[in-house]
Design a protein around this motif. Sequence first.
Motif, short mmCIF file in Angstrom:
data_model
loop_
_atom_site.label_atom_id
_atom_site.label_comp_id
_atom_site.label_asym_id
_atom_site.label_seq_id
_atom_site.Cartn_x
_atom_site.Cartn_y
_atom_site.Cartn_z
N VAL A 1 -1.87 2.35 -5.16
CA VAL A 1 -1.20 2.11 -6.44
C VAL A 1 -0.94 3.45 -7.12
O VAL A 1 -1.81 4.32 -7.17
CB VAL A 1 -2.06 1.20 -7.34
CG1 VAL A 1 -1.49 1.11 -8.76
CG2 VAL A 1 -2.17 -0.19 -6.74
N HIS A 2 0.30 3.61 -7.61
CA HIS A 2 0.62 4.80 -8.40
C HIS A 2 1.36 4.40 -9.65
O HIS A 2 1.86 3.28 -9.77
CB HIS A 2 1.36 5.85 -7.57
CG HIS A 2 2.67 5.41 -7.01
ND1 HIS A 2 3.85 5.43 -7.72
CD2 HIS A 2 2.99 4.92 -5.79
CE1 HIS A 2 4.83 4.99 -6.97
NE2 HIS A 2 4.33 4.67 -5.79
N ASP A 3 1.41 5.33 -10.58
CA ASP A 3 2.03 5.04 -11.88
C ASP A 3 3.49 5.49 -11.93
O ASP A 3 4.06 5.65 -12.99
CB ASP A 3 1.23 5.70 -13.01
CG ASP A 3 1.19 7.22 -12.92
OD1 ASP A 3 1.83 7.79 -12.00
OD2 ASP A 3 0.54 7.84 -13.77
N GLY A 4 4.09 5.70 -10.77
CA GLY A 4 5.46 6.19 -10.69
C GLY A 4 5.49 7.67 -10.35
O GLY A 4 6.49 8.18 -9.86
N LYS A 5 4.38 8.35 -10.58
CA LYS A 5 4.31 9.78 -10.31
C LYS A 5 3.16 10.12 -9.37
O LYS A 5 3.30 10.87 -8.43
CB LYS A 5 4.12 10.56 -11.61
CG LYS A 5 5.26 10.40 -12.58
CD LYS A 5 5.00 11.18 -13.85
CE LYS A 5 6.06 10.85 -14.87
NZ LYS A 5 5.55 10.46 -16.14
N GLN A 6 1.98 9.56 -9.65
CA GLN A 6 0.80 9.96 -8.89
C GLN A 6 -0.11 8.76 -8.59
O GLN A 6 -0.04 7.74 -9.27
CB GLN A 6 0.02 11.02 -9.64
CG GLN A 6 -0.55 10.53 -10.96
CD GLN A 6 -1.31 11.63 -11.70
OE1 GLN A 6 -1.45 12.73 -11.20
NE2 GLN A 6 -1.82 11.31 -12.87
N PHE A 7 -0.95 8.95 -7.59
CA PHE A 7 -1.95 7.96 -7.20
C PHE A 7 -2.88 7.67 -8.38
O PHE A 7 -3.37 8.60 -9.04
CB PHE A 7 -2.76 8.51 -6.02
CG PHE A 7 -4.01 7.74 -5.71
CD1 PHE A 7 -3.95 6.53 -5.02
CD2 PHE A 7 -5.26 8.22 -6.08
CE1 PHE A 7 -5.10 5.83 -4.71
CE2 PHE A 7 -6.42 7.53 -5.77
CZ PHE A 7 -6.34 6.32 -5.09
N VAL A 8 -3.11 6.39 -8.65
CA VAL A 8 -4.05 6.01 -9.72
C VAL A 8 -5.11 5.02 -9.25
O VAL A 8 -6.11 4.81 -9.92
CB VAL A 8 -3.33 5.46 -10.97
CG1 VAL A 8 -2.50 6.54 -11.64
CG2 VAL A 8 -2.51 4.22 -10.66
N GLY A 9 -4.87 4.35 -8.10
CA GLY A 9 -5.84 3.36 -7.65
C GLY A 9 -5.36 2.58 -6.44
O GLY A 9 -4.55 3.05 -5.66
N TYR A 10 -5.86 1.35 -6.33
CA TYR A 10 -5.46 0.51 -5.20
C TYR A 10 -5.46 -0.96 -5.60
O TYR A 10 -6.09 -1.37 -6.56
CB TYR A 10 -6.36 0.74 -3.98
CG TYR A 10 -7.79 0.25 -4.12
CD1 TYR A 10 -8.17 -1.01 -3.65
CD2 TYR A 10 -8.78 1.05 -4.69
CE1 TYR A 10 -9.48 -1.46 -3.76
CE2 TYR A 10 -10.09 0.62 -4.80
CZ TYR A 10 -10.43 -0.64 -4.34
OH TYR A 10 -11.73 -1.09 -4.45
N ALA A 11 -4.70 -1.73 -4.81
CA ALA A 11 -4.66 -3.19 -4.97
C ALA A 11 -5.48 -3.82 -3.87
O ALA A 11 -5.61 -3.25 -2.77
CB ALA A 11 -3.21 -3.69 -4.91
#
Length: 182
Positions: free
Chosen positions: A89-99
């Motif tokens: 999962v990313h916020d459009g720019k960078q990695f932030v987590g996972y689903a």
Amino acid sequence: MESPGTGSVVVAVDRRGQKAQVPLGKRLASPGGEGTVFKADLARGQSLAVKIFLENKRPKKYEKVRAMLQMDPEPGARERCIAWPSAIVHDGKQFVGYAMPYVQGQQLLGAANPKLRIRDHPGLDLFSMHVLAERLAKAFSKLHKVGHVVGDLKDTNALFDPDTLRVFLIDTDSFGITDNNG
């Protein structure tokens, strides 16, 4: 930079490279030492859980989660018992987590602790306890068969459904994983 939270839309990229917009819903638990987990309701009544890491945890977690996408201990399973990462999962720019798969259940402690079991689950008899133990052992066996280990075994990381007696392992990004080369 502010972390995504309830009401944010993040992008999930699965192991095949397919992208999907994922709206973050309610927080599922109090924030933990590594991040916060949110429920994400998708089309067709499907739901995911999305873990958003604290900013300082993201660099260390990125490679691990990316590797986990290729090491699913339940490939092709119709009924999963391990909430394994299914997408970065990313916020459009960078990695932030996972689903990961969203699982509903109650902490296994509610079944294992006699006082809580009598209070919260009076219908759980000795046979039910044996079924829960067997299913928990089978979940661990699936992990061990592919060389993974549970690195954070605590009652809050194992859930069960009191109606079906299905058992689920969660918080899988804390598991010890090995690649296909051992």
